[in-house]
Motif scaffolding. Structure first.
Motif, short mmCIF file in Angstrom:
data_model
loop_
_atom_site.label_atom_id
_atom_site.label_comp_id
_atom_site.label_asym_id
_atom_site.label_seq_id
_atom_site.Cartn_x
_atom_site.Cartn_y
_atom_site.Cartn_z
N TRP A 18 -2.30 -12.11 7.06
CA TRP A 18 -2.90 -11.40 5.93
C TRP A 18 -4.00 -10.45 6.39
N VAL A 19 -4.09 -9.33 5.74
CA VAL A 19 -5.18 -8.38 5.98
C VAL A 19 -6.48 -9.03 5.50
N GLY A 20 -7.52 -8.90 6.29
CA GLY A 20 -8.83 -9.42 5.90
C GLY A 20 -9.28 -10.63 6.69
N VAL A 21 -8.38 -11.30 7.38
CA VAL A 21 -8.78 -12.46 8.16
C VAL A 21 -9.65 -11.98 9.32
N GLN A 22 -10.87 -12.49 9.38
CA GLN A 22 -11.84 -12.11 10.41
C GLN A 22 -12.00 -13.26 11.38
N LEU A 23 -11.63 -13.06 12.62
CA LEU A 23 -11.69 -14.11 13.63
C LEU A 23 -12.63 -13.72 14.76
N PRO A 24 -13.20 -14.71 15.43
CA PRO A 24 -14.04 -14.40 16.59
C PRO A 24 -13.17 -14.01 17.78
N GLU A 25 -13.79 -13.63 18.86
CA GLU A 25 -13.07 -13.36 20.10
C GLU A 25 -12.56 -14.68 20.69
N GLY A 49 -5.48 0.18 -1.54
CA GLY A 49 -5.11 -0.33 -2.85
C GLY A 49 -4.26 -1.57 -2.81
N THR A 50 -3.06 -1.47 -3.33
CA THR A 50 -2.13 -2.59 -3.40
C THR A 50 -0.88 -2.24 -2.60
N TRP A 51 -0.42 -3.17 -1.77
CA TRP A 51 0.76 -2.90 -0.93
C TRP A 51 1.89 -3.90 -1.15
N GLY A 52 1.71 -4.79 -2.11
CA GLY A 52 2.77 -5.75 -2.40
C GLY A 52 2.41 -6.59 -3.61
N ALA A 109 -8.10 -8.84 0.29
CA ALA A 109 -8.48 -8.71 1.69
C ALA A 109 -10.00 -8.87 1.85
N ASP A 110 -10.75 -8.27 0.94
CA ASP A 110 -12.21 -8.42 0.97
C ASP A 110 -12.61 -9.88 0.77
N GLY A 149 2.17 -9.98 -3.57
CA GLY A 149 1.60 -11.27 -3.18
C GLY A 149 0.13 -11.39 -3.54
N ASN A 150 -0.36 -12.60 -3.52
CA ASN A 150 -1.76 -12.86 -3.86
C ASN A 150 -2.74 -12.20 -2.90
N PHE A 151 -2.30 -11.91 -1.69
CA PHE A 151 -3.19 -11.31 -0.69
C PHE A 151 -2.76 -9.89 -0.32
N ASP A 152 -2.08 -9.22 -1.23
CA ASP A 152 -1.54 -7.89 -0.96
C ASP A 152 -2.31 -6.76 -1.63
N ASP A 153 -3.64 -6.87 -1.63
CA ASP A 153 -4.44 -5.75 -2.11
C ASP A 153 -5.84 -5.81 -1.50
#
Length: 122
Positions: free
Chosen positions: A65-72, A2-5, A15-16, A7-11
């Motif tokens: 931020w939760v949701g950032v998808q990075l390569p190896e 759900g929501t954890w703060g 994250a999606d 901030g604009n990126f806190d849900d």
């Protein structure tokens, strides 16, 4: 979750959204690296846009931020070898000044290296 703060990126929705955005940036780099090497030349679109995408990914990685998808990190290192191989083979055709050539190559190395280091630090 759900929501954890506040901030604009806190849900979850943010994250999606961030996941989709970073996945697109990574996919663009993957496609450029797998495509025609001519498109990676210093005066071509992907020759300019690839380092931009990597810089943006580095900035986002640093935010935590939760949701950032990075390569190896190994993938970024392989991209670096491919990209700089093209750059080294073609930059002289554009007749850059020696100072620009040295400074730009160092900046490109920094761009790849900082993203790989950020990924390793996660």
């Amino acid at each position: 979750m759900g929501t954890w703060g506040s901030g604009n990126f806190d849900d979850d929705t943010a994250a999606d959204h961030l996941s989709g955005l970073t996945a697109r940036l990574v996919r663009e780099v993957e496609d450029a690296m797998a495509g025609d090497p001519v498109e990676l030349e210093p005066d071509e679109y992907w020759g300019v846009a690839v380092p931009c995408n990597l810089e943006i990914l580095h900035v986002l990685a640093g935010r935590g931020w939760v949701g950032v998808q990075l390569p190896e990190a190994a993938t970024v290192e392989a991209w670096k070898a491919t990209y700089l191989g093209v750059w080294d083979a073609t930059i002289d055709d554009l007749e850059p000044g020696p100072e620009y050539k040295t400074q730009r190559r160092a900046e490109l190395e920094r761009t790849f290296d900082q993203l790989a280091e950020a990924i390793r630090a996660e």
